[in-house]
Design a protein around this motif. Structure first.
Motif, mmCIF file in Angstrom:
data_model
loop_
_atom_site.group_PDB
_atom_site.id
_atom_site.type_symbol
_atom_site.label_atom_id
_atom_site.label_comp_id
_atom_site.label_asym_id
_atom_site.label_seq_id
_atom_site.Cartn_x
_atom_site.Cartn_y
_atom_site.Cartn_z
ATOM 1 N N GLU A 232 6.421 -3.060 -10.579
ATOM 2 C CA GLU A 232 5.133 -3.043 -9.887
ATOM 3 C C GLU A 232 4.260 -1.905 -10.400
ATOM 4 O O GLU A 232 4.773 -0.851 -10.785
ATOM 5 C CB GLU A 232 5.311 -2.876 -8.373
ATOM 6 C CG GLU A 232 6.177 -3.910 -7.706
ATOM 7 C CD GLU A 232 7.632 -3.492 -7.602
ATOM 8 O OE1 GLU A 232 8.348 -4.048 -6.742
ATOM 9 O OE2 GLU A 232 8.070 -2.619 -8.392
ATOM 10 N N SER A 233 2.976 -2.109 -10.371
ATOM 11 C CA SER A 233 2.018 -1.058 -10.714
ATOM 12 C C SER A 233 0.700 -1.321 -9.991
ATOM 13 O O SER A 233 0.501 -2.409 -9.437
ATOM 14 C CB SER A 233 1.782 -0.997 -12.226
ATOM 15 O OG SER A 233 1.234 -2.211 -12.690
ATOM 16 N N LEU B 98 -2.585 -4.929 -7.280
ATOM 17 C CA LEU B 98 -1.213 -4.658 -7.698
ATOM 18 C C LEU B 98 -0.791 -5.681 -8.748
ATOM 19 O O LEU B 98 -1.194 -6.839 -8.701
ATOM 20 C CB LEU B 98 -0.271 -4.735 -6.504
ATOM 21 C CG LEU B 98 -0.573 -3.831 -5.314
ATOM 22 C CD1 LEU B 98 0.527 -3.971 -4.265
ATOM 23 C CD2 LEU B 98 -0.753 -2.388 -5.738
ATOM 24 N N SER B 99 0.044 -5.219 -9.662
ATOM 25 C CA SER B 99 0.605 -6.100 -10.678
ATOM 26 C C SER B 99 2.121 -6.056 -10.605
ATOM 27 O O SER B 99 2.699 -5.013 -10.286
ATOM 28 C CB SER B 99 0.159 -5.669 -12.078
ATOM 29 O OG SER B 99 -1.239 -5.758 -12.215
ATOM 30 N N CYS B 100 2.737 -7.177 -10.912
ATOM 31 C CA CYS B 100 4.196 -7.276 -10.976
ATOM 32 C C CYS B 100 4.527 -7.884 -12.335
ATOM 33 O O CYS B 100 4.318 -9.083 -12.552
ATOM 34 C CB CYS B 100 4.719 -8.143 -9.848
ATOM 35 S SG CYS B 100 6.491 -8.495 -9.934
ATOM 36 N N TRP C 92 5.512 -10.934 -2.463
ATOM 37 C CA TRP C 92 5.197 -9.520 -2.248
ATOM 38 C C TRP C 92 5.633 -9.150 -0.832
ATOM 39 O O TRP C 92 5.317 -9.868 0.128
ATOM 40 C CB TRP C 92 3.701 -9.253 -2.404
ATOM 41 C CG TRP C 92 3.212 -9.213 -3.816
ATOM 42 C CD1 TRP C 92 2.634 -10.230 -4.518
ATOM 43 C CD2 TRP C 92 3.244 -8.090 -4.701
ATOM 44 N NE1 TRP C 92 2.313 -9.815 -5.788
ATOM 45 C CE2 TRP C 92 2.670 -8.501 -5.919
ATOM 46 C CE3 TRP C 92 3.674 -6.767 -4.594
ATOM 47 C CZ2 TRP C 92 2.535 -7.648 -7.019
ATOM 48 C CZ3 TRP C 92 3.546 -5.924 -5.682
ATOM 49 C CH2 TRP C 92 2.986 -6.367 -6.882
ATOM 50 N N THR D 39 3.179 -12.106 -15.409
ATOM 51 C CA THR D 39 2.672 -11.140 -14.436
ATOM 52 C C THR D 39 2.108 -11.851 -13.209
ATOM 53 O O THR D 39 1.457 -12.885 -13.330
ATOM 54 C CB THR D 39 1.587 -10.250 -15.070
ATOM 55 O OG1 THR D 39 2.124 -9.598 -16.222
ATOM 56 C CG2 THR D 39 1.102 -9.189 -14.089
ATOM 57 N N TYR E 83 -0.121 -11.007 -9.598
ATOM 58 C CA TYR E 83 -1.079 -10.028 -9.078
ATOM 59 C C TYR E 83 -1.248 -10.187 -7.569
ATOM 60 O O TYR E 83 -1.103 -11.274 -7.024
ATOM 61 C CB TYR E 83 -2.438 -10.218 -9.747
ATOM 62 C CG TYR E 83 -2.391 -10.176 -11.253
ATOM 63 C CD1 TYR E 83 -2.343 -11.360 -11.996
ATOM 64 C CD2 TYR E 83 -2.381 -8.962 -11.932
ATOM 65 C CE1 TYR E 83 -2.296 -11.332 -13.382
ATOM 66 C CE2 TYR E 83 -2.324 -8.927 -13.315
ATOM 67 C CZ TYR E 83 -2.281 -10.110 -14.031
ATOM 68 O OH TYR E 83 -2.216 -10.072 -15.398
ATOM 69 N N TYR F 150 4.909 -1.268 -1.599
ATOM 70 C CA TYR F 150 4.817 -2.703 -1.872
ATOM 71 C C TYR F 150 5.821 -3.089 -2.958
ATOM 72 O O TYR F 150 5.889 -2.440 -4.011
ATOM 73 C CB TYR F 150 3.400 -3.059 -2.304
ATOM 74 C CG TYR F 150 2.436 -3.122 -1.153
ATOM 75 C CD1 TYR F 150 2.021 -1.958 -0.503
ATOM 76 C CD2 TYR F 150 1.939 -4.337 -0.684
ATOM 77 C CE1 TYR F 150 1.148 -1.999 0.576
ATOM 78 C CE2 TYR F 150 1.063 -4.395 0.388
ATOM 79 C CZ TYR F 150 0.668 -3.226 1.006
ATOM 80 O OH TYR F 150 -0.195 -3.268 2.076
ATOM 81 N N TYR F 151 6.561 -4.145 -2.678
ATOM 82 C CA TYR F 151 7.584 -4.635 -3.593
ATOM 83 C C TYR F 151 7.263 -6.070 -4.001
ATOM 84 O O TYR F 151 6.822 -6.864 -3.175
ATOM 85 C CB TYR F 151 8.954 -4.645 -2.915
ATOM 86 C CG TYR F 151 9.424 -3.315 -2.404
ATOM 87 C CD1 TYR F 151 9.108 -2.889 -1.121
ATOM 88 C CD2 TYR F 151 10.234 -2.493 -3.193
ATOM 89 C CE1 TYR F 151 9.548 -1.676 -0.643
ATOM 90 C CE2 TYR F 151 10.683 -1.277 -2.720
ATOM 91 C CZ TYR F 151 10.341 -0.874 -1.442
ATOM 92 O OH TYR F 151 10.782 0.330 -0.975
ATOM 93 N N CYS F 152 7.564 -6.405 -5.240
ATOM 94 C CA CYS F 152 7.543 -7.807 -5.629
ATOM 95 C C CYS F 152 8.993 -8.266 -5.816
ATOM 96 O O CYS F 152 9.894 -7.456 -6.096
ATOM 97 C CB CYS F 152 6.714 -8.055 -6.882
ATOM 98 S SG CYS F 152 7.267 -7.255 -8.395
ATOM 99 N N THR G 78 5.765 0.112 -5.328
ATOM 100 C CA THR G 78 4.627 0.982 -5.639
ATOM 101 C C THR G 78 3.950 1.378 -4.331
ATOM 102 O O THR G 78 3.783 0.549 -3.433
ATOM 103 C CB THR G 78 3.632 0.283 -6.596
ATOM 104 O OG1 THR G 78 2.597 1.187 -6.973
ATOM 105 C CG2 THR G 78 3.007 -0.960 -5.972
#
Length: 128
Positions: free
Chosen positions: A6-7, A20-22, A36, A78, A80, A94-96, A122
């Motif tokens: 995650e970022s 957010l991106s995973c 998410w 990815t 989002y 936050y987790y994916c 993240t």
């Protein structure tokens, strides 16, 4: 080796936005839905949103409907989470997580047990 990274987290003022991106590696993303989840201090982890493997179905918790949008780009591996109109109560890690699309057909997206792989999380902080 499967990895979900995650970022995009950070500090934002109430009413602001974050995306957010995973980034997923090590598995065939076409076969997996991505969810998410978030965990606030002192609270249990809760589901936020989920998107099917094709992107054709999306799911949201009532608390984020109309404010958050989930999307995916399977070419970029990815997923989002666009978060708008953020509130202090959105503050959490936050987790994916990845769940087989087959499993998703009989396991509700909110149930964590159905997910095979998880990222490290993240931090999102909404504060003035």
């Amino acid at each position: 080796q499967v990895q979900l990274v995650e970022s995009g987290g950070g500090l934002v003022q109430p009413g602001g936005s974050l995306r957010l991106s995973c980034a997923v590696s090590g598995l065939t993303l076409d076969d997996y839905a991505i969810g998410w989840f978030r965990q606030a201090p002192g609270k249990e982890r809760e589901g936020v949103s989920c998107i099917s493997s094709s992107g054709g179905s999306t799911y949201y918790a009532d608390s984020v409907k109309g404010r958050f949008t989930i999307s995916r780009d399977n070419f970029k591996n990815t997923v989002y989470l666009q978060m708008n109109s953020l509130k202090p109560e959105d503050t959490a890690v936050y987790y994916c997580a990845a769940i087989s699309q087959i499993v998703l057909t009989y396991s509700p997206w909110l149930v964590e047990l159905g997910y095979d792989y998880w990222g490290q999380g993240t931090q999102v902080t909404v504060s003035s």
